[in-house]
Design an enzyme around this catalytic site. Structure first.
Site, PDB file in Angstrom:
ATOM      1  N   ASP A   4       0.387  -7.707   1.297  1.00 12.47           N
ATOM      2  CA  ASP A   4       0.754  -6.321   1.572  1.00 12.47           C
ATOM      3  C   ASP A   4       2.269  -6.148   1.586  1.00 12.47           C
ATOM      4  OD1 ASP A   4       0.474  -3.645   1.999  1.00 12.47           O
ATOM      5  OD2 ASP A   4       0.094  -3.806   4.146  1.00 12.47           O
ATOM      6  N   SER A  49       4.622   2.657   7.813  1.00 13.61           N
ATOM      7  CA  SER A  49       4.342   1.516   6.938  1.00 13.61           C
ATOM      8  C   SER A  49       5.535   1.144   6.074  1.00 13.61           C
ATOM      9  CB  SER A  49       3.175   1.834   6.007  1.00 13.61           C
ATOM     10  OG  SER A  49       1.969   1.771   6.697  1.00 13.61           O
ATOM     11  N   HIS A  93       0.802  -1.214   0.000  1.00 11.67           N
ATOM     12  CA  HIS A  93       0.000   0.000   0.000  1.00 11.67           C
ATOM     13  C   HIS A  93       0.839   1.270   0.000  1.00 11.67           C
ATOM     14  CE1 HIS A  93       0.388  -0.550   4.454  1.00 11.67           C
ATOM     15  NE2 HIS A  93       0.476   0.755   4.413  1.00 11.67           N
TER      16      HIS A  93
END
Length: 474
Positions: free
Chosen positions: A234, A316, A201
């Protein structure tokens, strides 16, 4: 409804569901686009890998592009890991997130089905601007204090010593789509050829012709390109253009040997504050987490390492290290507080509930992406319900788009599993829902043999099953 059982289970959702820091997830049916990944999602009931259904709605709160997810959808679809397309094809409209307002170049965060996890994705507009200005004015960050007598030294086993070794191999990633939208995340050097590992992402905006850059703590910035990305896991791999010859890959640890209570060190760019180091411990292992990136109907699953190290949007894709400086996970999501439903509000700051993808799984995925550019997902070849449940992952009566719930000739079929069976354990791991099952399946590789415990007509049965393989486009 049911979805393909390639996902991981989602833990019981707290007051607010967790959301991935900034990673897109496998596609879910009819999910609106434009929602922020960092927005928290409503709590999601635990489920086994396979299919999971959601019935609550949550509104994203993180700025940036993330898959939309309305929580929960009117009817939850089942999840079948034997379907074609990206991981989670068949995820359907069970989980949709409403678009959230964007804030400048805010960070991306995926919304997690279980609890609203706003994994350290991209930083908010204001935070990003302040951080960028600070970087421009003060230069790179160091872990030693500069004095008139030189830098203060720290022992290798201290947090400062670990940070001194790891920071030079950690980068701040900026991804921008062709329309100018994007955000900031983190990544780390995987090999000397210039490959950087991060969350899917984090780089999703740059996949289709967008712009991607990676900046090292010394201020050197490189253009980069996406080598491969896996929404279901992910995980993504990018490669630096004109990579320097002195790259030092971070040492990878063994996430299977991590114990609850072990010390952790996280590095990332929370809210755009590059090269930030935080510490904590492993709070739990094998935590089922499902998330949506907020920009589409995609979902990702993980059997995560939980940590109380401070993780925020922008973290992230960054490394979660052990006390020796070995990478044991990739920071991907955090729990956020707030109310669910349309118009609900939430806070996406750290509350000590962060989730990381175990490095053993991420390493396998990264190697596949570097080798072929496409991810490979382990599967059992059956559709399971994604509905809230605590009793197990139920194989649905019908698969996605009217297909058979149990793939003919597939692993589940060969093992004798049938529609209506409820899977309660995979090896020694309790399966309480479809998402949990998916997460556990994806911790394995195709060809691995696992022991499945299931219930049929009130009686418990155990059977061994060899996992199949499905290559996804993402």
């Amino acid at each position: 409804m049911s979805t393909e059982n390639e996902g991981t289970a989602v833990p019981p959702a707290p007051s607010a569901p967790p959301v991935p820091v900034d990673a897109p997830t496998p596609s879910a049916p009819a999910a609106p686009e434009g929602s922020d990944r960092t927005a928290p999602l409503p709590p999601v009931p635990p489920s086994a890998p396979g299919a999971q259904e959601h019935t609550q709605e949550q509104q994203p709160t993180h700025a940036g592009s993330a898959p939309d997810a309305s929580w929960p959808p009117p009817a939850m679809p089942s999840y079948s890991d034997s379907g074609a397309g990206g991981a989670g094809s068949g995820w359907g409209s069970s989980y949709q997130q409403q678009p959230a307002p964007k804030s400048g170049r805010g960070g991306l965060v995926a919304a997690i089905l279980v609890a609203a996890l706003v994994a350290g994705g991209l930083g908010g507009g204001l935070g990003y601007t302040l951080a960028k200005n600070n970087d421009d004015n003060t230069g790179s960050t160091t872990v030693s204090a500069s004095t008139s007598g030189g830098d203060v030294k720290r022992d290798a086993g201290t947090v400062a010593g670990v940070a001194a070794r790891a920071l030079p191999s950690t980068v701040t990633i900026e991804a921008e789509s062709t329309s100018g939208e994007g955000g900031t995340g983190t990544g780390f050097v995987f090999d000397t050829q210039g490959h950087i590992v991060t969350n899917n992402h984090v780089v999703a905006d740059a996949v289709d012709g967008g712009k991607l850059t990676a900046t090292f703590p010394n201020g050197k910035k490189y253009d980069a390109e996406v080598v491969g990305h896996a929404q279901g896991y992910d995980v993504a791999v990018i490669k630096l253009k004109n990579a320097p010859s002195d790259l030092k890959p971070l040492t990878l640890g063994d996430s299977d040997k991590v114990a609850v209570g072990d010390s952790t060190i996280a590095i990332g760019a929370p809210f755009g504050l590059s090269n930030t180091v935080t510490t904590g411990i492993i709070s739990a292992k094998n935590r089922p987490v499902a998330s949506s990136d907020g920009t589409s109907s995609n979902a990702s699953y993980m059997s995560a390492l939980q940590t109380d190290a401070s993780i925020n949007p922008g973290n992230s894709g960054g490394p979660l290290l052990d006390a020796s400086g070995n990478v044991i996970g990739i920071n991907s999501a955090i729990q956020s507080t707030g109310s669910g439903g349309l118009g609900g509000t939430s806070q996406s700051g750290s509350i000590g509930l962060g989730f990381a993808i175990p490095i053993n799984q991420a390493k396998y995925v990264a190697q596949q992406l570097i080798k072929t550019g496409k991810p490979v997902y382990a599967k059992i070849g059956a559709s399971v319900s994604l509905e809230d449940s605590s009793s197990g992952a139920k194989i649905t009566e019908q698969g996605a788009s009217g297909s058979a719930a149990v793939e003919s000739g597939g692993p589940a079929d060969k093992a004798g599993l049938k529609p209506g069976d409820v899977i309660t354990k995979l090896d020694d791991h309790v399966i309480d829902s479809g998402p949990t099952l998916i997460g556990e399946i994806w911790t394995h590789k195709p060809g691995d043999q696992v022991t499945i415990t299931y219930e049929r007509d009130g009686k418990s049965h155990t059977v061994q099953l060899t996992l199949g393989a499905r290559q996804g486009d993402s």
